[in-house]
Design a protein around this motif. Structure first.
Motif, mmCIF file in Angstrom:
data_model
loop_
_atom_site.group_PDB
_atom_site.id
_atom_site.type_symbol
_atom_site.label_atom_id
_atom_site.label_comp_id
_atom_site.label_asym_id
_atom_site.label_seq_id
_atom_site.Cartn_x
_atom_site.Cartn_y
_atom_site.Cartn_z
ATOM 1 N N ASP A 34 9.743 -2.330 7.780
ATOM 2 C CA ASP A 34 10.287 -3.060 8.779
ATOM 3 C C ASP A 34 11.647 -2.470 8.953
ATOM 4 O O ASP A 34 11.861 -1.242 8.356
ATOM 5 C CB ASP A 34 10.694 -4.470 8.076
ATOM 6 C CG ASP A 34 11.481 -4.768 7.031
ATOM 7 O OD1 ASP A 34 12.277 -3.511 6.686
ATOM 8 O OD2 ASP A 34 11.361 -5.725 6.240
ATOM 9 N N ARG A 35 12.569 -3.034 9.855
ATOM 10 C CA ARG A 35 13.733 -2.199 10.293
ATOM 11 C C ARG A 35 14.623 -2.169 8.985
ATOM 12 O O ARG A 35 15.659 -1.200 9.027
ATOM 13 C CB ARG A 35 14.465 -2.692 11.274
ATOM 14 C CG ARG A 35 14.749 -4.379 11.089
ATOM 15 C CD ARG A 35 15.318 -4.618 12.604
ATOM 16 N NE ARG A 35 14.996 -6.132 12.756
ATOM 17 C CZ ARG A 35 15.277 -6.813 13.641
ATOM 18 N NH1 ARG A 35 15.954 -6.645 14.426
ATOM 19 N NH2 ARG A 35 14.731 -7.935 13.626
ATOM 20 N N ASP A 36 14.733 -2.775 8.016
ATOM 21 C CA ASP A 36 15.562 -2.771 6.882
ATOM 22 C C ASP A 36 14.894 -1.691 5.780
ATOM 23 O O ASP A 36 15.633 -1.600 4.402
ATOM 24 C CB ASP A 36 15.550 -4.129 6.195
ATOM 25 C CG ASP A 36 16.310 -5.405 7.257
ATOM 26 O OD1 ASP A 36 17.243 -4.779 7.764
ATOM 27 O OD2 ASP A 36 16.036 -6.468 6.927
ATOM 28 N N GLY A 37 13.883 -1.168 5.987
ATOM 29 C CA GLY A 37 13.250 -0.016 5.285
ATOM 30 C C GLY A 37 12.358 -0.436 4.058
ATOM 31 O O GLY A 37 11.958 0.213 3.153
ATOM 32 N N MET A 38 11.801 -1.698 4.216
ATOM 33 C CA MET A 38 11.043 -2.441 3.075
ATOM 34 C C MET A 38 9.593 -2.447 3.675
ATOM 35 O O MET A 38 9.369 -2.353 4.822
ATOM 36 C CB MET A 38 11.326 -3.813 2.712
ATOM 37 C CG MET A 38 12.852 -4.088 2.357
ATOM 38 S SD MET A 38 13.427 -3.184 0.832
ATOM 39 C CE MET A 38 12.966 -4.471 -0.040
ATOM 40 N N ILE A 39 8.587 -2.267 2.896
ATOM 41 C CA ILE A 39 7.280 -2.517 3.034
ATOM 42 C C ILE A 39 6.918 -3.566 3.966
ATOM 43 O O ILE A 39 7.107 -4.603 3.394
ATOM 44 C CB ILE A 39 6.276 -2.096 1.959
ATOM 45 C CG1 ILE A 39 6.488 -0.825 1.413
ATOM 46 C CG2 ILE A 39 4.646 -2.357 2.522
ATOM 47 C CD1 ILE A 39 5.550 -0.587 0.130
ATOM 48 N N GLU A 40 6.435 -3.693 5.230
ATOM 49 C CA GLU A 40 6.200 -4.565 5.968
ATOM 50 C C GLU A 40 4.428 -4.922 5.829
ATOM 51 O O GLU A 40 4.169 -6.326 5.715
ATOM 52 C CB GLU A 40 6.474 -4.474 7.289
ATOM 53 C CG GLU A 40 6.265 -5.623 8.316
ATOM 54 C CD GLU A 40 6.786 -5.378 9.863
ATOM 55 O OE1 GLU A 40 7.623 -6.156 10.171
ATOM 56 O OE2 GLU A 40 6.469 -4.278 10.192
ATOM 57 N N SER A 41 3.817 -4.030 5.796
ATOM 58 C CA SER A 41 2.277 -4.263 5.512
ATOM 59 C C SER A 41 1.818 -2.690 5.159
ATOM 60 O O SER A 41 2.355 -1.738 5.307
ATOM 61 C CB SER A 41 1.650 -4.455 6.878
ATOM 62 O OG SER A 41 1.849 -3.389 7.800
ATOM 63 N N ILE A 42 0.760 -3.272 4.484
ATOM 64 C CA ILE A 42 -0.171 -1.888 3.975
ATOM 65 C C ILE A 42 -1.518 -2.121 4.530
ATOM 66 O O ILE A 42 -1.986 -3.233 4.481
ATOM 67 C CB ILE A 42 -0.220 -2.034 2.392
ATOM 68 C CG1 ILE A 42 1.215 -1.772 1.864
ATOM 69 C CG2 ILE A 42 -1.048 -0.743 1.883
ATOM 70 C CD1 ILE A 42 1.054 -2.012 0.382
ATOM 71 N N GLU A 43 -2.020 -0.975 4.908
ATOM 72 C CA GLU A 43 -3.452 -1.100 5.672
ATOM 73 C C GLU A 43 -4.481 -1.901 4.666
ATOM 74 O O GLU A 43 -5.476 -2.449 5.440
ATOM 75 C CB GLU A 43 -3.720 0.282 6.137
ATOM 76 C CG GLU A 43 -4.840 0.504 7.160
ATOM 77 C CD GLU A 43 -5.141 1.927 7.659
ATOM 78 O OE1 GLU A 43 -5.053 1.827 8.851
ATOM 79 O OE2 GLU A 43 -5.186 2.631 6.912
ATOM 80 N N ALA A 44 -4.759 -1.519 3.987
ATOM 81 C CA ALA A 44 -5.663 -2.015 2.688
ATOM 82 C C ALA A 44 -5.139 -2.304 1.295
ATOM 83 O O ALA A 44 -4.184 -1.555 0.811
ATOM 84 C CB ALA A 44 -6.846 -1.222 2.633
ATOM 85 N N ARG A 45 -5.772 -3.001 0.374
ATOM 86 C CA ARG A 45 -5.502 -3.127 -0.989
ATOM 87 C C ARG A 45 -5.795 -2.035 -1.721
ATOM 88 O O ARG A 45 -5.385 -1.908 -2.868
ATOM 89 C CB ARG A 45 -5.879 -4.453 -1.530
ATOM 90 C CG ARG A 45 -5.247 -5.859 -0.849
ATOM 91 C CD ARG A 45 -5.966 -6.983 -1.297
ATOM 92 N NE ARG A 45 -7.170 -6.711 -1.792
ATOM 93 C CZ ARG A 45 -7.976 -7.719 -2.724
ATOM 94 N NH1 ARG A 45 -7.176 -8.671 -2.790
ATOM 95 N NH2 ARG A 45 -8.974 -7.387 -3.040
#
Length: 193
Positions: A170-181
């Motif tokens: 995201d724009r705060d530099g945090m993981i927003e999503s991961i394509e798969a587990r």
């Protein structure tokens, strides 16, 4: 009546067992014989553990740990009789062992073997191999691969991809999503808060 003979190996095992239980002996001379273990790097501010994610029976590694900012934290490598915590900077820590498996140390305190599994290190002290699991690093010292699992980073040093799994931020530099587990080879990706 003859005095019992206690070997150095037995006393070292007792000291390590007591240390595992959070106890210590009062005599500092005994503690001076305990081989050194690598300390976690200060850059690893988030700790990671494997309580609910790894199967202790499987040898090798089966998960990679990352923090929410996209930093690789490390992994655990299971060998018969022990589990080794491997930090992203290549330092290791003996996480657990069954005390029936012999551990051999080099004169510098590095673990050289656990049972039949050999460990090797780079000239800079990073782990290069644990049994059949190889570790490779970038020129900056970041893990490039664990076994056959490749790791790609952005120019900022955050994870872009682990094998075939991409990370979005995201724009705060945090993981927003991961394509798969997990990767196509079944390596789990675990995000630690």
């Amino acid at each position: 009546m003859a005095k019992p003979h206690i070997t150095h190996r037995f006393s070292l095992t007792v000291v390590l067992l007591l240390a595992t239980l959070g106890l210590s002996l009062a005599a500092p001379a005994v503690n001076a014989d305990v081989p050194k273990q690598a300390q976690p790097s200060s850059q690893n501010l988030v700790n990671f553990n494997d309580e609910d994610s790894l199967d202790d029976v499987d040898e090798g590694f089966n998960a990679v740990y990352v923090d929410r900012e996209g930093n690789l934290l490390g992994t655990f490598v299971n060998v018969p009789g022990a589990k080794i915590k491997v930090y992203s900077d290549g330092q290791i820590e003996l996480d657990s062992r069954d005390y029936t498996t012999e551990i051999n140390y080099a004169s510098d305190g590095d673990i050289r073997s656990i049972g039949r599994e050999r460990l090797s290190y780079s000239s800079s002290g990073r782990i290069r191999r644990i049994g059949d699991t190889n570790f490779r690093y970038t020129s900056r010292g970041a893990l490039r691969s664990i076994g056959d699992t490749t790791i790609d980073y952005s120019s900022r040093g955050r994870l872009q991809k682990i094998e075939d799994v991409s990370f979005d931020y995201d724009r705060d530099g945090m993981i927003e999503s991961i394509e798969a587990r997990e990767t196509r080879d079944g390596i789990r990706i675990i995000v630690v808060n």
